[in-house]
Structures are given as structure tokens and as C-alpha cells.
Design an enzyme around this catalytic site. Structure first.
Site, PDB file in Angstrom:
ATOM      1  N   GLY A  46     108.800  69.730  58.831  1.00 47.60           N
ATOM      2  CA  GLY A  46     109.388  70.579  59.864  1.00 47.60           C
ATOM      3  C   GLY A  46     109.091  72.036  59.603  1.00 47.60           C
ATOM      4  O   GLY A  46     108.784  72.432  58.478  1.00 47.60           O
ATOM      5  N   GLN A  51     110.109  81.142  60.023  1.00 44.86           N
ATOM      6  CA  GLN A  51     109.349  80.948  58.784  1.00 44.86           C
ATOM      7  C   GLN A  51     107.952  81.550  58.872  1.00 44.86           C
ATOM      8  O   GLN A  51     107.305  81.771  57.840  1.00 44.86           O
ATOM      9  CB  GLN A  51     109.257  79.461  58.429  1.00 44.86           C
ATOM     10  CG  GLN A  51     110.591  78.878  57.978  1.00 44.86           C
ATOM     11  CD  GLN A  51     110.450  77.410  57.617  1.00 44.86           C
ATOM     12  OE1 GLN A  51     110.470  76.553  58.486  1.00 44.86           O
ATOM     13  NE2 GLN A  51     110.280  77.124  56.341  1.00 44.86           N
ATOM     14  N   CYS A  93     112.110  72.932  51.084  1.00 41.25           N
ATOM     15  CA  CYS A  93     111.784  73.798  52.215  1.00 41.25           C
ATOM     16  C   CYS A  93     110.508  74.552  51.898  1.00 41.25           C
ATOM     17  O   CYS A  93     110.318  74.994  50.762  1.00 41.25           O
ATOM     18  CB  CYS A  93     112.942  74.772  52.444  1.00 41.25           C
ATOM     19  SG  CYS A  93     112.629  75.950  53.757  1.00 41.25           S
ATOM     20  N   LEU A  94     109.640  74.706  52.894  1.00 42.25           N
ATOM     21  CA  LEU A  94     108.379  75.423  52.675  1.00 42.25           C
ATOM     22  C   LEU A  94     108.627  76.886  52.313  1.00 42.25           C
ATOM     23  O   LEU A  94     107.755  77.540  51.749  1.00 42.25           O
ATOM     24  CB  LEU A  94     107.490  75.327  53.928  1.00 42.25           C
ATOM     25  CG  LEU A  94     107.015  73.913  54.299  1.00 42.25           C
ATOM     26  CD1 LEU A  94     106.305  73.916  55.642  1.00 42.25           C
ATOM     27  CD2 LEU A  94     106.105  73.337  53.217  1.00 42.25           C
ATOM     28  N   HIS A 135     118.321  70.821  59.193  1.00 43.47           N
ATOM     29  CA  HIS A 135     117.650  71.779  58.301  1.00 43.47           C
ATOM     30  C   HIS A 135     116.937  72.864  59.125  1.00 43.47           C
ATOM     31  O   HIS A 135     117.074  74.060  58.851  1.00 43.47           O
ATOM     32  CB  HIS A 135     116.654  71.034  57.408  1.00 43.47           C
ATOM     33  CG  HIS A 135     115.858  71.916  56.503  1.00 43.47           C
ATOM     34  ND1 HIS A 135     116.006  71.915  55.130  1.00 43.47           N
ATOM     35  CD2 HIS A 135     114.892  72.843  56.776  1.00 43.47           C
ATOM     36  CE1 HIS A 135     115.176  72.813  54.610  1.00 43.47           C
ATOM     37  NE2 HIS A 135     114.485  73.384  55.591  1.00 43.47           N
ATOM     38  N   GLU A 136     116.198  72.438  60.146  1.00 40.83           N
ATOM     39  CA  GLU A 136     115.433  73.404  60.951  1.00 40.83           C
ATOM     40  C   GLU A 136     116.353  74.294  61.790  1.00 40.83           C
ATOM     41  O   GLU A 136     116.066  75.471  61.993  1.00 40.83           O
ATOM     42  CB  GLU A 136     114.415  72.687  61.851  1.00 40.83           C
ATOM     43  CG  GLU A 136     113.354  71.875  61.108  1.00 40.83           C
ATOM     44  CD  GLU A 136     112.686  72.623  59.976  1.00 40.83           C
ATOM     45  OE1 GLU A 136     112.492  73.842  60.086  1.00 40.83           O
ATOM     46  OE2 GLU A 136     112.359  71.986  58.960  1.00 40.83           O
ATOM     47  N   HIS A 139     117.528  77.306  60.000  1.00 41.23           N
ATOM     48  CA  HIS A 139     116.561  78.408  59.956  1.00 41.23           C
ATOM     49  C   HIS A 139     116.728  79.377  61.130  1.00 41.23           C
ATOM     50  O   HIS A 139     116.606  80.584  60.944  1.00 41.23           O
ATOM     51  CB  HIS A 139     115.120  77.869  59.991  1.00 41.23           C
ATOM     52  CG  HIS A 139     114.599  77.426  58.656  1.00 41.23           C
ATOM     53  ND1 HIS A 139     114.485  78.266  57.579  1.00 41.23           N
ATOM     54  CD2 HIS A 139     114.150  76.221  58.223  1.00 41.23           C
ATOM     55  CE1 HIS A 139     113.982  77.604  56.542  1.00 41.23           C
ATOM     56  NE2 HIS A 139     113.773  76.353  56.907  1.00 41.23           N
TER      57      HIS A 139
HETATM   58 NI    NI Z   1     112.989  74.826  55.686  1.00 37.87          NI
END
Ligand code: NI
Length: 179
Positions: A46, A51, A93-94, A135-136, A139
Site C-alpha cells: 500500500g 508518502q 511501512c515504506l 494503515h493507509e 497516513h
Molecule cells: Ni505506511
């Protein structure tokens, strides 16, 4: 289409609240295309627009397994209408470098969203899919999964991250000195 740089914690943009999307135009399509390129390149399950430095309420995900054909899901202005039950599982998470931890989320959620054409719809999600959505959605509110951890765990992560950043700075300095 382009692979964009993924911002890493503690970048301040990751802590900002994203704006509601009101224009369902070529800019939105370009943003989603860039996000998809970036997510698949990473690779990740995701990605949220902030991000890559864009404070718009757009998230994408692909929760298919490696063996399956990928399926890109795009949510514009998504809202969780209802959540129930709970699940605890490992998350990464990225934007959070080299760190994963167990996070508690709703097991089942009901989501209202718009698609890239601005059409509204509602759907239900559970398990891993529901986890990725939650999670997304964090963000686009300026939240990260590390916010859900105990203060002890979070302190551990922050210490590790500070050390990494110090080492990165040292590497850059050494490079400059050698040039
Ligand atoms: Ni993330």
C-alpha cells in the site's frame, strides 16, 4: 508515469493532514499512476499520497499474493464508517525504515470511498485487507503505525532511527571529504 521518492520518517510532511480531493482530472490520474509505479517498485502492499509528498486524500493498495495477478485498488477520500472486532499482526511501512511491530486494528470495517471518476461507493473489508486500509488511512491523517505502539517500543524505534540518521550523515560527510 514515474517512480517517486518515498519520504521517510521523521520527514515533517508525513505528519500533515491531507486535503480532500475535489478535482477528478488528469492530475489525479497522473498522481495515482506515479503512486502505483512507486508502490510496485518498492515493493509494498500500500501507499498513501503524502508518502510521495502530495497532501491529498488518495491511497492505493494491492493485497494480492505474489502468485496471483496484481489488482490495484484506488481509494479517493476514503472514510471508515464502522469498525468492529480486533486483530493484532506485524506491520511495517515504506516510510518507517527497518522496523516492524505488532499493531492492533479493527478486524472488520465498512468504508465509504470515491473512485478516480469521483463516484461514491461503500464496501466491507476484513482481515489483512482491512489492516492495509486502516494503515493507509492513518497516513492521510498524518499518523504512522508507530503511533499505535507502547511508549517503550516507540522509544526503541526512535533510538534506532536516530542512530541510522547519524550514520547516514557521517557517510555523507566522509564522501564530501574524499571528493
Ligand atoms: Ni505506511
Amino acid at each position: 508515469m514515474a517512480i517517486r521518492e518515498i519520504l521517510k520518517h521523521p520527514h515533517p510532511t508525513l505528519r500533515k493532514k491531507s486535503k480532500v480531493v475535489t478535482e477528478f482530472d488528469d492530475n489525479l490520474r497522473k498522481l495515482v499512476a506515479d503512486m502505483a509505479d512507486t508502490m510496485y517498485d518498492a515493493p509494498g502492499a500500500g501507499l498513501a499520497a503524502p508518502q510521495i509528498g502530495v497532501l491529498q486524500r488518495v491511497v492505493i493498495m494491492d493485497v494480492t499474493s505474489k502468485e496471483e495477478e496484481g489488482q490495484l485498488i484506488v481509494l479517493v477520500n476514503p472514510v471508515i464508517l464502522h469498525g468492529e472486532g480486533s486483530q493484532v499482526d506485524e506491520e511495517g511501512c515504506l516510510s518507517v525504515v527497518d522496523f516492524t511491530a505488532k499493531v492492533k486494528r479493527f478486524e472488520k470495517i465498512r468504508v465509504r470511498t470515491q473512485n478516480m471518476a469521483g463516484e461514491e461507493n461503500e464496501f466491507e473489508a476484513e482481515g489483512w485487507f482491512a489492516r492495509v486500509i486502516q494503515h493507509e488511512l492513518d497516513h492521510i491523517e498524518g499518523a504512522l503505525f508507530i503511533d499505535h505502539l507502547s511508549s517503550l517500543k516507540r522509544a526503541l524505534y526512535k533510538k534506532q532511527r536516530k542512530k541510522q540518521l547519524r550514520e547516514e550523515m557521517k557517510l555523507e560527510k566522509d564522501q564530501v571529504n574524499h571528493d
